[in-house]
Scaffold this motif. Sequence first.
Motif, PDB file in Angstrom:
ATOM      1  N   TYR A  32       0.857  -1.177   0.000  1.00 10.37           N
ATOM      2  CA  TYR A  32       0.000   0.000   0.000  1.00 10.37           C
ATOM      3  C   TYR A  32       0.900   1.236   0.000  1.00 10.37           C
ATOM      4  O   TYR A  32       2.096   1.144   0.270  1.00 10.37           O
ATOM      5  N   ILE A  33       0.320   2.375  -0.314  1.00  5.53           N
ATOM      6  CA  ILE A  33       1.088   3.611  -0.487  1.00  5.53           C
ATOM      7  C   ILE A  33       0.612   4.643   0.535  1.00  5.53           C
ATOM      8  O   ILE A  33      -0.592   4.861   0.700  1.00  5.53           O
ATOM      9  N   THR A  34       1.572   5.243   1.214  1.00  2.00           N
ATOM     10  CA  THR A  34       1.262   6.232   2.248  1.00  2.00           C
ATOM     11  C   THR A  34       2.129   7.473   2.042  1.00  2.00           C
ATOM     12  O   THR A  34       3.292   7.361   1.637  1.00  2.00           O
ATOM     13  N   TRP A  35       1.572   8.628   2.319  1.00  2.00           N
ATOM     14  CA  TRP A  35       2.316   9.878   2.258  1.00  2.00           C
ATOM     15  C   TRP A  35       2.324  10.536   3.639  1.00  2.00           C
ATOM     16  O   TRP A  35       1.300  10.579   4.323  1.00  2.00           O
ATOM     17  N   TYR A  36       3.512  11.041   4.004  1.00  2.00           N
ATOM     18  CA  TYR A  36       3.685  11.790   5.241  1.00  2.00           C
ATOM     19  C   TYR A  36       4.208  13.182   4.895  1.00  2.00           C
ATOM     20  O   TYR A  36       4.886  13.381   3.888  1.00  2.00           O
ATOM     21  N   GLN A  37       3.922  14.129   5.798  1.00  2.00           N
ATOM     22  CA  GLN A  37       4.376  15.509   5.661  1.00  2.00           C
ATOM     23  C   GLN A  37       5.225  15.841   6.887  1.00  2.00           C
ATOM     24  O   GLN A  37       4.884  15.441   8.003  1.00  2.00           O
ATOM     25  N   GLN A  38       6.327  16.557   6.675  1.00  3.25           N
ATOM     26  CA  GLN A  38       7.162  16.936   7.813  1.00  3.25           C
ATOM     27  C   GLN A  38       7.579  18.392   7.719  1.00  3.25           C
ATOM     28  O   GLN A  38       8.200  18.802   6.736  1.00  3.25           O
ATOM     29  N   PHE A  39       7.260  19.149   8.779  1.00 10.10           N
ATOM     30  CA  PHE A  39       7.721  20.528   8.902  1.00 10.10           C
ATOM     31  C   PHE A  39       9.061  20.528   9.633  1.00 10.10           C
ATOM     32  O   PHE A  39       9.379  19.586  10.367  1.00 10.10           O
ATOM     33  N   PRO A  40       9.859  21.583   9.464  1.00 12.89           N
ATOM     34  CA  PRO A  40      11.170  21.646  10.136  1.00 12.89           C
ATOM     35  C   PRO A  40      11.057  21.474  11.644  1.00 12.89           C
ATOM     36  O   PRO A  40      10.159  22.024  12.279  1.00 12.89           O
ATOM     37  N   SER A  41      11.952  20.664  12.196  1.00 14.39           N
ATOM     38  CA  SER A  41      12.028  20.412  13.637  1.00 14.39           C
ATOM     39  C   SER A  41      10.743  19.815  14.213  1.00 14.39           C
ATOM     40  O   SER A  41      10.437  20.005  15.400  1.00 14.39           O
ATOM     41  N   GLN A  42      10.000  19.108  13.402  1.00 12.23           N
ATOM     42  CA  GLN A  42       8.817  18.384  13.872  1.00 12.23           C
ATOM     43  C   GLN A  42       8.874  16.961  13.324  1.00 12.23           C
ATOM     44  O   GLN A  42       9.597  16.675  12.376  1.00 12.23           O
ATOM     45  N   GLY A  43       8.085  16.069  13.942  1.00 16.47           N
ATOM     46  CA  GLY A  43       7.986  14.722  13.418  1.00 16.47           C
ATOM     47  C   GLY A  43       7.064  14.676  12.214  1.00 16.47           C
ATOM     48  O   GLY A  43       6.221  15.549  12.021  1.00 16.47           O
ATOM     49  N   PRO A  44       7.220  13.658  11.372  1.00 20.16           N
ATOM     50  CA  PRO A  44       6.331  13.505  10.211  1.00 20.16           C
ATOM     51  C   PRO A  44       4.875  13.335  10.644  1.00 20.16           C
ATOM     52  O   PRO A  44       4.596  12.848  11.745  1.00 20.16           O
ATOM     53  N   LEU A  93       1.059  -4.750   3.136  1.00 17.39           N
ATOM     54  CA  LEU A  93      -0.268  -4.861   3.739  1.00 17.39           C
ATOM     55  C   LEU A  93      -0.360  -6.071   4.653  1.00 17.39           C
ATOM     56  O   LEU A  93      -0.858  -5.992   5.771  1.00 17.39           O
ATOM     57  N   LEU A  94       0.147  -7.201   4.204  1.00 19.02           N
ATOM     58  CA  LEU A  94       0.007  -8.429   4.973  1.00 19.02           C
ATOM     59  C   LEU A  94       0.897  -8.418   6.200  1.00 19.02           C
ATOM     60  O   LEU A  94       0.523  -8.881   7.256  1.00 19.02           O
ATOM     61  N   HIS A  95       2.103  -7.868   6.058  1.00 19.03           N
ATOM     62  CA  HIS A  95       3.042  -7.870   7.162  1.00 19.03           C
ATOM     63  C   HIS A  95       2.565  -6.991   8.296  1.00 19.03           C
ATOM     64  O   HIS A  95       2.763  -7.277   9.462  1.00 19.03           O
ATOM     65  N   SER A  96       1.926  -5.865   7.960  1.00 20.77           N
ATOM     66  CA  SER A  96       1.524  -4.912   8.990  1.00 20.77           C
ATOM     67  C   SER A  96       0.110  -5.156   9.493  1.00 20.77           C
ATOM     68  O   SER A  96      -0.318  -4.516  10.428  1.00 20.77           O
ATOM     69  N   GLY A  97      -0.564  -6.100   8.891  1.00 24.49           N
ATOM     70  CA  GLY A  97      -1.921  -6.364   9.346  1.00 24.49           C
ATOM     71  C   GLY A  97      -1.945  -6.796  10.803  1.00 24.49           C
ATOM     72  O   GLY A  97      -1.255  -7.729  11.180  1.00 24.49           O
ATOM     73  N   GLY A  98      -2.692  -6.068  11.627  1.00 23.11           N
ATOM     74  CA  GLY A  98      -2.775  -6.431  13.031  1.00 23.11           C
ATOM     75  C   GLY A  98      -1.653  -5.872  13.860  1.00 23.11           C
ATOM     76  O   GLY A  98      -1.629  -6.006  15.071  1.00 23.11           O
TER      77      GLY A  98
ATOM     78  N   THR B  98      -7.099  -3.420  15.056  1.00 22.58           N
ATOM     79  CA  THR B  98      -8.130  -4.434  15.247  1.00 22.58           C
ATOM     80  C   THR B  98      -9.120  -4.397  14.091  1.00 22.58           C
ATOM     81  O   THR B  98      -9.386  -5.386  13.445  1.00 22.58           O
ATOM     82  N   SER B  99      -9.621  -3.254  13.783  1.00 23.63           N
ATOM     83  CA  SER B  99     -10.535  -3.126  12.644  1.00 23.63           C
ATOM     84  C   SER B  99     -10.570  -1.676  12.210  1.00 23.63           C
ATOM     85  O   SER B  99     -10.415  -0.765  13.016  1.00 23.63           O
ATOM     86  N   GLY B 100     -10.760  -1.455  10.930  1.00 24.67           N
ATOM     87  CA  GLY B 100     -10.843  -0.097  10.413  1.00 24.67           C
ATOM     88  C   GLY B 100      -9.522   0.632  10.494  1.00 24.67           C
ATOM     89  O   GLY B 100      -8.502   0.063  10.784  1.00 24.67           O
ATOM     90  N   GLY B 101      -9.519   1.899  10.214  1.00 28.96           N
ATOM     91  CA  GLY B 101      -8.320   2.725  10.320  1.00 28.96           C
ATOM     92  C   GLY B 101      -7.366   2.487   9.169  1.00 28.96           C
ATOM     93  O   GLY B 101      -7.638   1.709   8.248  1.00 28.96           O
ATOM     94  N   TYR B 102      -6.262   3.176   9.212  1.00 22.12           N
ATOM     95  CA  TYR B 102      -5.247   3.077   8.186  1.00 22.12           C
ATOM     96  C   TYR B 102      -4.202   2.043   8.598  1.00 22.12           C
ATOM     97  O   TYR B 102      -3.961   1.827   9.780  1.00 22.12           O
ATOM     98  N   TYR B 103      -3.569   1.433   7.583  1.00 19.82           N
ATOM     99  CA  TYR B 103      -2.540   0.442   7.861  1.00 19.82           C
ATOM    100  C   TYR B 103      -1.270   1.126   8.353  1.00 19.82           C
ATOM    101  O   TYR B 103      -0.745   2.017   7.710  1.00 19.82           O
TER     102      TYR B 103
END
Lengths: 115, 117
Positions: A32-44, A93-98, B98-103
């Motif tokens: 799956y594809i995710t985008w993050y935004q980061q401002f200076p001296s802050q976390g994404p 997707l499968l690795h991060s499921g749960g 658990t359910s819903g939300g983003y991965y």
Amino acid sequence: LAKTTQPISMDSYEGQEVNITCSHNNIATNDYITWYQQFPSQGPRFIIQGYKTKVTNEVASLFIPADRKSSTLSLPRVSLSDTAVYYCLVGDLLHSGGGADGLTFGKGTHLIIQP
Amino acid sequence: DAGVTQSPTHLIKTRGQQVTLRCSPKSGHDTVSWYQQALGQGPQFIFQYYEEEERQRGNFPDRFSGHQFPNYSSELNVNALLLGDSALYLCASSATRTSGGYYNEQFFGPGTRLTVL
């Protein structure tokens, strides 16, 4: 995980629509594809996530073509406060499921918005 | 609802010293990940803690170690500091989905800026 390639930097002006394209030629079926935004001296900060076609939320849109080898983050009517670094990430997707996985960040795209 | 908090904000150490950084996750989150971000680079994954155990680890030497407490807060320890350890250290928390939300959506704290002289 698929390697991602983004432009190092982009410039635009207030009120314009900005599109940042990310290439991920080796994306796998389970990614799956995710985008993050980061401002200076802050976390994404999480912006948007998708698997295919188009996703839209209150902040941005994410366009993913049928072959999924690239994705485009679209920011409508940008303002000076949108100046930040934008990261495109690909996750399994499968690795991060749960559960969670360590995120793999590249160098991102430094977006500069001018008045 | 407080987000992810980290302490201290800034820290200056000398080579060879040891440092401990602290992180409190977002309420309701049980997983904490640590990242190192050098100037001009994207964050690099150090390790992740879940149920008080290290669950995943990135490509970092054993000088980097951590701990997670029963209240889900976490510490990052770095021994024998090198000049190259100077960076912004980010903590991110997430909830076991658990359910819903983003991965794999992770919520980052503001970071601790470590300078090694």
